[in-house]
Design an enzyme around this catalytic site. Structure first.
Site, PDB file in Angstrom:
ATOM      1  N   ASP A 104       0.871  -1.178   0.000  1.00 29.02           N
ATOM      2  CA  ASP A 104       0.000   0.000   0.000  1.00 29.02           C
ATOM      3  C   ASP A 104       0.907   1.227   0.000  1.00 29.02           C
ATOM      4  O   ASP A 104       2.128   1.116   0.167  1.00 29.02           O
ATOM      5  CB  ASP A 104      -0.889  -0.004   1.265  1.00 29.02           C
ATOM      6  N   SER A 105       0.276   2.403  -0.120  1.00 29.24           N
ATOM      7  CA  SER A 105       1.054   3.647  -0.049  1.00 29.24           C
ATOM      8  C   SER A 105       1.493   3.955   1.380  1.00 29.24           C
ATOM      9  O   SER A 105       2.349   4.809   1.575  1.00 29.24           O
ATOM     10  CB  SER A 105       0.201   4.802  -0.574  1.00 29.24           C
ATOM     11  N   CYS A 143      -4.307  -1.590  -1.880  1.00 23.95           N
ATOM     12  CA  CYS A 143      -4.494  -0.157  -2.123  1.00 23.95           C
ATOM     13  C   CYS A 143      -5.446  -0.041  -3.309  1.00 23.95           C
ATOM     14  O   CYS A 143      -5.186  -0.607  -4.376  1.00 23.95           O
ATOM     15  CB  CYS A 143      -3.142   0.468  -2.460  1.00 23.95           C
ATOM     16  N   GLU A 173      -2.946   8.792   8.394  1.00 21.83           N
ATOM     17  CA  GLU A 173      -1.485   8.687   8.502  1.00 21.83           C
ATOM     18  C   GLU A 173      -0.985   9.488   9.719  1.00 21.83           C
ATOM     19  O   GLU A 173       0.011   9.148  10.341  1.00 21.83           O
ATOM     20  CB  GLU A 173      -0.796   9.195   7.220  1.00 21.83           C
ATOM     21  N   CYS A 220     -11.016   2.906   0.001  1.00 22.40           N
ATOM     22  CA  CYS A 220      -9.600   3.224   0.220  1.00 22.40           C
ATOM     23  C   CYS A 220      -9.231   2.468   1.480  1.00 22.40           C
ATOM     24  O   CYS A 220      -9.976   2.505   2.469  1.00 22.40           O
ATOM     25  CB  CYS A 220      -9.420   4.727   0.421  1.00 22.40           C
ATOM     26  N   HIS A 251      -7.255   2.957   3.749  1.00 24.86           N
ATOM     27  CA  HIS A 251      -7.068   3.756   4.970  1.00 24.86           C
ATOM     28  C   HIS A 251      -8.405   3.957   5.710  1.00 24.86           C
ATOM     29  O   HIS A 251      -8.412   4.173   6.922  1.00 24.86           O
ATOM     30  CB  HIS A 251      -6.507   5.144   4.623  1.00 24.86           C
TER      31      HIS A 251
END
Ligand code: DGL
Length: 269
Positions: free
Chosen positions: A12-13, A75, A154, A186, A188
């Site tokens: 993932d990012s 992701c 994040e 997403c 996240h």
């Protein structure tokens, strides 16, 4: 190492893909995992298709050095842009998170109106509406990009009044369109699921594609004769920046004790 004992590569990012790792650990408890989070280059959701493909290719090259037997793109943005490109190049199985999430939403909706919240990249690619209509062309899909959610997660502000206010603003227009199912498009976003759930109310079913992705992964590994049913497991975590910060976050959401996270100069791959 026997092929069946080889790890699954997940990327993932940043920290979002840990929601998928959490689900893989729950549902496939004997699989080894190597995770890469591109914390130096997050977010992916505002970057161009070419950039996300380039980053994803570098990460896959890195994961191949760990001799992974399969790859999960944890992701949505990288799945939207890079899954088909990578599939053509690899000779190991690779899956993304979009199709599993779309199928779950199609099965969950009662009124045929599904909302998608995701990054600008995923929304712009129109991948969710396309895949959902493959299963049922009658379904209405309403999309909303929520770019600030990734930074809030994040930053670790998963339970914070600022996140509440941002979510209220983003979700207002979706609620006006009478959806009964909302895809957390997403990886996240499941980390702020409680906030989102409180705002949309209990009549709206929240879909977290991570659950269905882990199910699809198990089926795929079984089909390929790669499913590991027993044995000691190991989990390895790599990032492109901020290893200590990542470790702390990962430890707070994963049900296992982690080995320290290591840094990788990903642009060299
Ligand atoms: N977690 C990712 C996704 O599912 C990427 C978020 C981002 O880096 O913008 O799209």
């Amino acid at each position: 190492m026997k092929e069946i004992d080889a790890p699954i590569g997940v990327f993932d990012s940043g920290v979002g893909g840990l929601t998928v790792v959490r689900e893989i650990i729950r549902q496939l408890p004997s699989e080894n995992i190597v995770y890469f989070g591109d914390t130096a280059r997050v977010p992916y959701g505002t970057k161009s298709r070419d950039t996300v493909i380039n980053y994803s290719e570098q990460i896959v090259h890195f994961l191949m050095t760990k001799e992974v037997k399969a790859i999960v793109i944890a992701c949505n943005t990288a799945t939207s842009y890079a899954l088909d490109v990578l599939k053509d190049k690899l000779d190991i199985p690779i899956i993304g998170v979009v199709r599993p999430g779309a199928i779950t939403a199609v099965n969950a909706t009662r009124n045929g109106r599904i909302g998608i919240i995701a990054t600008e990249g995923t929304v712009g690619s129109k991948i969710y509406p396309r895949v959902i209509r493959e299963y049922n062309p009658e379904i209405q899909v309403v999309q909303k990009a929520c770019p600030l959610f990734v930074s809030l997660v994040e930053e670790g502000w998963t339970n914070d009044p600022v996140t509440d206010e941002v979510a209220r603003r983003y979700l207002r227009s979706l609620l006006d369109s009478n959806i009964d199912t909302l895809v957390l498009g997403c990886t996240h976003y499941p980390l702020i699921r409680k906030t989102i759930g409180r705002i949309v109310g209990e009549d709206v079913t929240l879909v977290n594609p991570a659950y269905e992705t882990a199910c699809s992964l198990r089926t795929l590994l079984q089909q390929e004769g790669l499913y590991r049913e027993s044995g000691k497991t190991s989990y390895h975590f790599f990032v492109s920046d901020g290893a200590e910060r990542f470790s702390k976050f990962a430890n707070s959401i994963l049900p296992v004790d982690l080995v320290p996270t290591r840094l990788v100069p990903i642009e060299n791959y």
